[in-house]
Scaffold this motif. Structure first.
Motif, PDB file in Angstrom:
ATOM      1  N   GLY A   7      26.952  -3.898  -2.955  1.00  0.00           N
ATOM      2  CA  GLY A   7      26.743  -2.755  -3.239  1.00  0.00           C
ATOM      3  C   GLY A   7      27.283  -2.136  -4.522  1.00  0.00           C
ATOM      4  N   ARG A   8      28.186  -2.875  -5.130  1.00  0.00           N
ATOM      5  CA  ARG A   8      28.776  -2.253  -6.269  1.00  0.00           C
ATOM      6  C   ARG A   8      27.925  -2.150  -7.459  1.00  0.00           C
ATOM      7  NH1 ARG A   8      34.429  -0.728  -7.785  1.00  0.00           N
ATOM      8  NH2 ARG A   8      34.179  -0.082  -9.863  1.00  0.00           N
ATOM      9  N   LEU A   9      27.855  -1.010  -8.058  1.00  0.00           N
ATOM     10  CA  LEU A   9      26.980  -0.940  -9.461  1.00  0.00           C
ATOM     11  C   LEU A   9      27.704  -1.168 -10.684  1.00  0.00           C
ATOM     12  CD1 LEU A   9      24.996   2.303  -8.616  1.00  0.00           C
ATOM     13  CD2 LEU A   9      24.066   0.246  -9.321  1.00  0.00           C
ATOM     14  N   VAL A  10      27.317  -1.856 -11.562  1.00  0.00           N
ATOM     15  CA  VAL A  10      27.783  -2.191 -12.696  1.00  0.00           C
ATOM     16  C   VAL A  10      26.884  -2.011 -13.814  1.00  0.00           C
ATOM     17  CG1 VAL A  10      28.899  -4.125 -14.127  1.00  0.00           C
ATOM     18  CG2 VAL A  10      29.136  -4.202 -11.631  1.00  0.00           C
ATOM     19  N   GLY A  60      34.188  11.348 -25.692  1.00  0.00           N
ATOM     20  CA  GLY A  60      33.751  10.724 -26.981  1.00  0.00           C
ATOM     21  C   GLY A  60      32.557  10.688 -27.467  1.00  0.00           C
ATOM     22  N   GLY A  61      31.811  11.401 -26.905  1.00  0.00           N
ATOM     23  CA  GLY A  61      30.289  11.240 -27.111  1.00  0.00           C
ATOM     24  C   GLY A  61      29.303  10.247 -26.488  1.00  0.00           C
ATOM     25  N   SER A  62      30.241   9.317 -25.581  1.00  0.00           N
ATOM     26  CA  SER A  62      29.518   8.309 -24.821  1.00  0.00           C
ATOM     27  C   SER A  62      28.692   8.959 -23.809  1.00  0.00           C
ATOM     28  CB  SER A  62      30.471   7.324 -24.394  1.00  0.00           C
ATOM     29  OG  SER A  62      30.252   6.378 -23.713  1.00  0.00           O
ATOM     30  N   TYR A  63      27.662   8.340 -23.690  1.00  0.00           N
ATOM     31  CA  TYR A  63      26.787   8.814 -22.449  1.00  0.00           C
ATOM     32  C   TYR A  63      26.653   8.050 -21.425  1.00  0.00           C
ATOM     33  CZ  TYR A  63      24.979  11.559 -26.431  1.00  0.00           C
ATOM     34  OH  TYR A  63      25.156  12.314 -27.484  1.00  0.00           O
ATOM     35  N   GLU A  64      27.164   6.689 -21.443  1.00  0.00           N
ATOM     36  CA  GLU A  64      27.359   5.647 -20.624  1.00  0.00           C
ATOM     37  C   GLU A  64      27.932   6.155 -19.274  1.00  0.00           C
ATOM     38  OE1 GLU A  64      28.519   2.074 -22.157  1.00  0.00           O
ATOM     39  OE2 GLU A  64      27.775   0.768 -20.349  1.00  0.00           O
ATOM     40  N   GLN A  65      27.171   5.917 -18.113  1.00  0.00           N
ATOM     41  CA  GLN A  65      27.879   6.570 -16.805  1.00  0.00           C
ATOM     42  C   GLN A  65      28.395   5.185 -15.968  1.00  0.00           C
ATOM     43  OE1 GLN A  65      25.571   8.635 -14.067  1.00  0.00           O
ATOM     44  NE2 GLN A  65      24.579   9.805 -15.604  1.00  0.00           N
ATOM     45  N   TYR A  66      29.731   5.359 -15.616  1.00  0.00           N
ATOM     46  CA  TYR A  66      30.462   4.341 -14.820  1.00  0.00           C
ATOM     47  C   TYR A  66      30.541   4.729 -13.624  1.00  0.00           C
ATOM     48  CZ  TYR A  66      31.735   2.833 -19.480  1.00  0.00           C
ATOM     49  OH  TYR A  66      31.651   2.499 -20.867  1.00  0.00           O
ATOM     50  N   PHE A  67      30.366   3.966 -12.615  1.00  0.00           N
ATOM     51  CA  PHE A  67      30.173   4.246 -11.107  1.00  0.00           C
ATOM     52  C   PHE A  67      31.257   3.757 -10.222  1.00  0.00           C
ATOM     53  CE2 PHE A  67      25.964   5.861  -9.980  1.00  0.00           C
ATOM     54  CZ  PHE A  67      25.204   5.743 -11.262  1.00  0.00           C
ATOM     55  N   GLY A  68      31.688   4.528  -9.234  1.00  0.00           N
ATOM     56  CA  GLY A  68      32.691   3.898  -8.482  1.00  0.00           C
ATOM     57  C   GLY A  68      32.030   3.234  -7.011  1.00  0.00           C
TER      58      GLY A  68
END
Lengths: 110, 113
Positions: A41-44, B97-105
């Protein structure tokens, strides 16, 4: 509104084969991101690549903005590459909201 | 890589009950998001926020509320949980800082019975 289509929906490979995953979108995208979802399930995040070509290890992402398409190439696939790959595009040009495709489920057989 | 944590990691709730899902990020990101993923499908945006004390509706906000009490914390609230809200919920952040990349839990698996 923006629509994102990924193909193929699923793909089965023998270990060592290459894979090409496609992402097509209906409107100009200024933000495009490729993700890998582990079977658990983890999204990277794999790539943030709104234009051009990027490489990391055995992965290559190529986005042709004016043709509204992006691809993810996996070379010499391994069983650990199995999982689901998503591309996501900004809802409208410059939007912070992402629209996700339905994903490509990749299975790499030993 | 950005650190985004979620709690609980799984939850079983009863129909009509209240559920609160929590998200915390430690990377000074401006934007935070809540998505839901149904089995075999992609992610859909429920709510997002770009500043503390303000939230915005995403694509599927009905039945959900959101709260952003601080830059680091973003909660998703189901006031009256329903069977149709059984899904995996992901929180994400972006925007330093202007980074659009999304990081997920890591996601929260919610089962409503």
């Amino acid at each position: 509104g923006q629509q994102v289509q990924q193909s193929p929906a699923s793909l089965v490979l023998q270990e060592g084969e290459n894979a090409e995953l496609q992402c097509n979108f209906s409107s100009t995208a200024t933000r495009l991101q490729w993700f890998y979802q582990h079977p658990g399930g983890r999204l990277v995040s794999l790539f943030y690549n709104p234009s051009g070509t990027k490489h990391t290890g055995r992965l290559t992402s190529t986005t042709v903005t004016n043709e509204r398409r992006s691809s993810l190439h996996i070379s010499s696939s391994q069983t650990t590459d199995s999982g689901t790959y998503f591309c996501a595009i900004d809802r409208s040009s410059g939007s912070w909201q992402l629209i996700f495709g339905s994903g490509t489920q990749l299975t790499v057989m030993p | 890589e950005a650190a985004v944590t979620q709690s609980p990691r799984s939850k079983v709730a009863v129909t009509g009950g209240k559920v609160t899902l929590s998200c915390h990020q430690t990377n000074n990101h401006d934007y935070m998001y809540w998505y839901r993923q149904d089995t075999g499908h992609g992610l859909r945006l429920i709510h997002y926020s770009y500043v503390a004390d303000s939230t915005e509706k995403g694509d599927i906000p009905d039945g959900y509320k959101a709260s952003r009490p601080s830059q680091e914390n973003f909660s998703l609230i189901l006031e009256l949980a329903s069977l149709s809200q059984t899904a995996v919920y992901f929180c994400a952040s972006s925007g330093l800082g202007g980074s659009y990349e999304q990081y997920f839990g890591p996601g929260t698996r919610l089962t409503v019975l």
